[in-house]
Every structure is written in structure tokens, then in C-alpha cells.
Design a protein around this motif. Structure first.
Motif, short mmCIF file in Angstrom:
data_model
loop_
_atom_site.label_atom_id
_atom_site.label_comp_id
_atom_site.label_asym_id
_atom_site.label_seq_id
_atom_site.Cartn_x
_atom_site.Cartn_y
_atom_site.Cartn_z
N GLU A 1 0.82 -0.89 -0.17
CA GLU A 1 -0.18 0.21 0.35
C GLU A 1 0.81 1.34 0.40
O GLU A 1 0.82 2.18 -0.68
CB GLU A 1 -1.25 0.57 1.07
CG GLU A 1 -2.01 -1.38 1.22
CD GLU A 1 -3.75 0.02 0.58
OE1 GLU A 1 -3.48 0.93 0.15
OE2 GLU A 1 -4.03 -1.56 -0.32
N GLN B 1 2.09 1.23 -2.96
CA GLN B 1 1.76 2.27 -4.18
C GLN B 1 1.44 4.15 -4.23
O GLN B 1 1.61 4.64 -4.68
CB GLN B 1 -0.17 1.53 -4.26
CG GLN B 1 -0.24 0.07 -5.00
CD GLN B 1 -1.43 -0.18 -4.50
OE1 GLN B 1 -1.83 0.11 -3.74
NE2 GLN B 1 -1.90 -1.28 -5.80
N TYR B 2 1.46 4.21 -3.30
CA TYR B 2 1.25 5.91 -2.93
C TYR B 2 2.01 6.60 -2.96
O TYR B 2 1.66 7.69 -3.68
CB TYR B 2 1.33 5.94 -1.27
CG TYR B 2 1.46 7.74 -0.30
CD1 TYR B 2 0.34 8.43 -1.44
CD2 TYR B 2 3.06 7.10 1.08
CE1 TYR B 2 1.15 9.64 -0.01
CE2 TYR B 2 2.79 8.58 0.99
CZ TYR B 2 2.20 9.69 0.79
OH TYR B 2 2.49 10.99 0.95
N SER C 1 -3.93 -1.31 11.01
CA SER C 1 -5.72 -0.78 10.08
C SER C 1 -5.53 1.56 10.17
O SER C 1 -5.66 1.13 9.10
CB SER C 1 -6.83 -1.25 10.97
OG SER C 1 -7.75 -0.75 11.05
N ARG D 1 -2.89 1.36 7.84
CA ARG D 1 -3.26 1.32 6.61
C ARG D 1 -4.76 2.60 5.59
O ARG D 1 -4.78 2.79 5.28
CB ARG D 1 -4.25 0.14 6.46
CG ARG D 1 -4.81 -0.49 5.09
CD ARG D 1 -5.36 -1.69 4.98
NE ARG D 1 -3.78 -3.10 4.86
CZ ARG D 1 -3.57 -3.46 6.18
NH1 ARG D 1 -4.30 -4.10 6.65
NH2 ARG D 1 -2.31 -4.47 5.49
N SER D 2 -5.46 2.72 6.78
CA SER D 2 -6.59 3.49 6.85
C SER D 2 -5.91 4.93 6.29
O SER D 2 -6.17 6.15 5.76
CB SER D 2 -7.52 3.81 7.39
OG SER D 2 -8.43 2.99 7.76
N ILE E 1 -3.05 5.52 5.14
CA ILE E 1 -1.80 5.47 3.68
C ILE E 1 -3.14 5.49 2.48
O ILE E 1 -3.32 6.60 1.09
CB ILE E 1 -0.91 4.52 3.50
CG1 ILE E 1 -0.37 4.45 4.33
CG2 ILE E 1 -0.69 3.64 1.75
CD1 ILE E 1 0.21 3.14 4.31
N LYS E 2 -4.55 5.03 2.59
CA LYS E 2 -5.65 5.15 1.69
C LYS E 2 -5.86 6.98 1.31
O LYS E 2 -6.19 7.05 0.08
CB LYS E 2 -6.73 3.87 2.28
CG LYS E 2 -6.45 2.40 1.75
CD LYS E 2 -7.29 1.57 2.24
CE LYS E 2 -6.91 0.38 1.91
NZ LYS E 2 -8.13 -0.06 2.40
N TYR E 3 -5.95 7.30 2.74
CA TYR E 3 -6.45 8.69 2.89
C TYR E 3 -5.54 9.45 1.87
O TYR E 3 -6.07 10.17 1.26
CB TYR E 3 -6.54 9.09 4.24
CG TYR E 3 -6.67 10.26 4.23
CD1 TYR E 3 -7.36 11.34 4.39
CD2 TYR E 3 -5.39 11.38 4.75
CE1 TYR E 3 -8.02 12.62 4.45
CE2 TYR E 3 -5.26 12.38 4.53
CZ TYR E 3 -6.58 13.61 4.89
OH TYR E 3 -6.45 15.23 5.38
N LYS F 1 -3.19 8.35 -0.41
CA LYS F 1 -3.56 8.47 -1.99
C LYS F 1 -4.77 9.11 -2.64
O LYS F 1 -4.35 9.36 -3.84
CB LYS F 1 -3.72 6.12 -2.72
CG LYS F 1 -2.36 6.10 -1.54
CD LYS F 1 -2.52 4.79 -2.02
CE LYS F 1 -3.64 3.35 -2.37
NZ LYS F 1 -3.77 2.16 -2.43
N LEU F 2 -6.03 9.15 -2.00
CA LEU F 2 -6.86 9.85 -2.53
C LEU F 2 -6.48 11.98 -2.51
O LEU F 2 -6.92 12.10 -3.51
CB LEU F 2 -8.02 9.46 -1.65
CG LEU F 2 -9.05 8.52 -1.34
CD1 LEU F 2 -9.37 7.82 -0.27
CD2 LEU F 2 -9.35 8.41 -2.93
#
Length: 182
Positions: free
Chosen positions: A108, A111-112, A156, A159-160, A162-164, A166-167
Motif C-alpha cells: 500500500e 503504491q502511495y 489498520s 492502512r487507512s 495511507i489510503k487517505y 492516496k486519495l
């Protein structure tokens, strides 16, 4: 500060000039507590002086510190002892174990970095805390990370986060592209 994190400090107040003088005679460690309404649990960082980079004629100094571990400030004492100008306190160590980062979380993160057009060399031996230090976390986000009491909850949270990130990166690129086309 998270364990392993470094910071540059400028020591200029009389009480902290005295603290610096006292701790340079000993183990070179002292505690820093984040003075913020966000820090409801009185979390602090035990830091070690890595280097005194500059000394000034009036006793001021520039130093580099590195966080060794975390603690809870149980009781604040306005004066460490009768002769000191600086505060002290009673602390309780915060057990904040570190473990190897799961490969899925590293993926993850990779990807970021790709979205940011930055290269990251995939390393299997990076720990969870080392990964957290590579992320642009605010004080509030660091506190939330530290509040996670289990390995799973830390994974967790990261992960959240990193998703933030990325967005946000994708939105920034889309906005830039839209503006560029105009």
C-alpha cells in the motif's frame, strides 16, 4: 515525537538552558510532553540529545534530539528540584512494541509513493514504526496512532491513513491536470 523520530530544537529560555547544561553532564536524556488540547492522555517522548550543533554566547543552543521511547506524564512538577528552573514530573513508560511491517501494508505504501512519483525501495525488514515515520502525519494523527493498543489496530490505522493520502494525491493530480488544461 514517535520512537526513532528526530527533531531540531533551539534552546533559548533560561530554564531550558539550565536543563541542557544539567543533562549534558549525565545521560543526555529528557522528556518532552506535547502541550496541546489534543494530548488528553499526557503522552510524552523520552528524547536523547544526538548533537549540539551550535552554541550561542548567551547560553542558547541548537540541538538535535531523537525519541527513544514514549511515556505518560502522571504528575507535573513545576520545579524539578529546589535549584532548578525547569519542570519535571512522574512518568510511566508506555509500552509501545514494534514489529515487522506486514507486506500488504508495505505494498500500500509503495503504491502511495508511485502516485507521488517517488521511488521507494521495497524492504522486508522495515518495522511498523519506521513506516509511520515515513508518512506525513500531523500531531493529532501521531496521537491517534499511539492510542492504538494492538498491532492489528496500528496496522489498520496506517492502512487507512495511507489510503487517505492516496486519495488526496489523486485529487491533487486531477485538480492540477484540470487547471493545466484551462
Amino acid at each position: 515525537m514517535l520512537p526513532g523520530e528526530s527533531a531540531d530544537l533551539h534552546i533559548y529560555e533560561e530554564r531550558y538552558k539550565q536543563l541542557l547544561k544539567d543533562i549534558l553532564k549525565g545521560d543526555r536524556q529528557f522528556g518532552i510532553v506535547l502541550a496541546s488540547p489534543l494530548n488528553t492522555r499526557n503522552l510524552g517522548s523520552l528524547v536523547e540529545i544526538i548533537d549540539v550543533t551550535k552554541r550561542y554566547p548567551g547560553g542558547e543552543a541548537d540541538i538535535i534530539v531523537k525519541c527513544k521511547e514514549l511515556f505518560y506524564l502522571k504528575k507535573f512538577i513545576s520545579s524539578y528540584d529546589a535549584d532548578s528552573l525547569y519542570p519535571g514530573g512522574l512518568v510511566e513508560e508506555l509500552l509501545f512494541d514494534d514489529y515487522l511491517c506486514p507486506k500488504a501494508l508495505l505494498f500500500e505504501f509503495e503504491q502511495y509513493k508511485e502516485i507521488r512519483d517517488e521511488q521507494y525501495f521495497f524492504v522486508d525488514t522495515i518495522t511498523l514504526h519506521q513506516l509511520a515515520l515515513k508518512l506525513p502525519m500531523s500531531e493529532a494523527e501521531k496521537i491517534e496512532y499511539v492510542k492504538c493498543s494492538t498491532f492489528e489496530s496500528r496496522v489498520s490505522y496506517l492502512r487507512s491513513f495511507i489510503k487517505y493520502l492516496k486519495l488526496i494525491e489523486i485529487q491533487e493530480k486531477n485538480t492540477y491536470h484540470s487547471i493545466y488544461l484551462n
